[in-house]
Enzyme design. Structure first.
Site, PDB file in Angstrom:
ATOM      1  N   ARG A  37       0.829  -1.215   0.000  1.00  0.00           N
ATOM      2  CA  ARG A  37       0.000   0.000   0.000  1.00  0.00           C
ATOM      3  C   ARG A  37       0.856   1.254   0.000  1.00  0.00           C
ATOM      4  O   ARG A  37       0.424   2.299  -0.512  1.00  0.00           O
ATOM      5  CB  ARG A  37      -0.947  -0.027   1.209  1.00  0.00           C
ATOM      6  CG  ARG A  37      -2.045   1.050   1.173  1.00  0.00           C
ATOM      7  CD  ARG A  37      -3.081   0.792   2.254  1.00  0.00           C
ATOM      8  NE  ARG A  37      -4.177   1.764   2.227  1.00  0.00           N
ATOM      9  CZ  ARG A  37      -4.326   2.767   3.074  1.00  0.00           C
ATOM     10  NH1 ARG A  37      -3.419   2.944   4.045  1.00  0.00           N
ATOM     11  NH2 ARG A  37      -5.352   3.589   3.001  1.00  0.00           N
ATOM     12  N   ILE A  63      -7.312   7.776  -0.644  1.00  0.00           N
ATOM     13  CA  ILE A  63      -7.146   6.327  -0.736  1.00  0.00           C
ATOM     14  C   ILE A  63      -7.975   5.759   0.408  1.00  0.00           C
ATOM     15  O   ILE A  63      -7.852   6.195   1.549  1.00  0.00           O
ATOM     16  CB  ILE A  63      -5.663   5.905  -0.660  1.00  0.00           C
ATOM     17  CG1 ILE A  63      -5.522   4.373  -0.779  1.00  0.00           C
ATOM     18  CG2 ILE A  63      -4.967   6.421   0.579  1.00  0.00           C
ATOM     19  CD1 ILE A  63      -4.068   3.906  -0.933  1.00  0.00           C
ATOM     20  N   SER A  64      -8.868   4.827   0.086  1.00  0.00           N
ATOM     21  CA  SER A  64      -9.826   4.352   1.085  1.00  0.00           C
ATOM     22  C   SER A  64      -9.137   3.618   2.233  1.00  0.00           C
ATOM     23  O   SER A  64      -8.044   3.066   2.081  1.00  0.00           O
ATOM     24  CB  SER A  64     -10.847   3.411   0.430  1.00  0.00           C
ATOM     25  OG  SER A  64     -11.697   4.122  -0.435  1.00  0.00           O
ATOM     26  N   GLN A  65      -9.821   3.613   3.367  1.00  0.00           N
ATOM     27  CA  GLN A  65      -9.378   2.838   4.526  1.00  0.00           C
ATOM     28  C   GLN A  65      -9.220   1.372   4.114  1.00  0.00           C
ATOM     29  O   GLN A  65     -10.082   0.812   3.432  1.00  0.00           O
ATOM     30  CB  GLN A  65     -10.437   2.970   5.621  1.00  0.00           C
ATOM     31  CG  GLN A  65     -10.144   2.202   6.876  1.00  0.00           C
ATOM     32  CD  GLN A  65     -11.274   2.363   7.890  1.00  0.00           C
ATOM     33  OE1 GLN A  65     -12.228   3.104   7.666  1.00  0.00           O
ATOM     34  NE2 GLN A  65     -11.178   1.662   9.005  1.00  0.00           N
TER      35      GLN A  65
END
Length: 214
Positions: A37, A63-65
């Site tokens: 990530r 950027i999503s959890q």
């Protein structure tokens, strides 16, 4: 881009966190463990990459959890070889997770800067199963339809009709639906007669899905 033992250790901890929160699909957990990530973060912010939190990526997007990415992915029930349409490329992280699960991904982004940047990151990572498009997510990508699964990674005020039409019978579309800052995570399963069975999976908060491209 470098993926060190330290990064891998941090990913293992992240996997334990999201498993504790309810992610049980081993294929999803393995993909989160496999995809670095921190590659999707500017170098100054990589220390935040393995927090289970969203993070700004520019153009008013995030950027999503990781838990949210894993939750949506788990609802998709991804199988190797699935043809998946993603609406809202963002950083490219969700597309990479799907590709790591051996899906073929067709992903649409409306922001030109993010569209270019996500391609550069994914190219460096060596994923070959992802095709990128600059466009309006409300239109879907009819030229490559029908899709086995569809995922929307921004808050849609309603389920787009054109996108529903591009889903195969027996397939799922997973999307956060609702106006305002909170949406309801929904999964719609397309029946053989073209009707849909809808299920709900709690509230989430996504950036809004906007028409057109930028």
């Amino acid at each position: 881009m470098e993926d060190t033992y330290r990064h891998k250790g941090m990913r293992n901890q992240l996997v334990k966190q999201i498993a504790h929160k309810g992610i049980s699909d081993e294929k999803v957990l393995e993909a989160v463990r496999a995809v670095p990530r921190h590659f999707f973060f500017d170098s100054a912010f990589t220390e935040h990459a393995y927090d289970d939190k969203p993070f700004p990526i520019g153009s008013g997007q995030t950027i999503s959890q990781p838990f949210t990415v894993a939750f949506q992915t788990q609802l998709l029930e991804v199988q190797p070889g699935d043809k998946i349409l993603e609406i809202g490329t963002g950083s490219g992280y969700q597309a990479a997770i799907l590709a790591a699960m051996r899906a073929r991904v067709y992903t649409i982004e409306r922001h030109r800067d993010l569209y270019k940047k996500s391609q550069q990151i994914i190219d460096k990572m060596g994923f070959k199963r992802i095709q990128f498009f600059l466009g309006d997510g409300y239109e879907g990508k009819e030229a490559y339809s029908p899709y086995d699964k569809i995922i929307i990674t921004c808050g849609a005020p309603f389920m787009p009709e054109k996108v529903l039409d591009q889903l195969k019978p027996g397939g799922y579309i997973v999307a956060p639906i609702g106006e305002g800052s909170i949406q309801e995570m929904q999964r719609w399963e397309k029946q053989k007669d073209g009707e849909f069975v809808k299920s709900s999976y709690g509230n989430f908060s996504f950036v809004p899905m906007i028409k057109g491209k930028h």
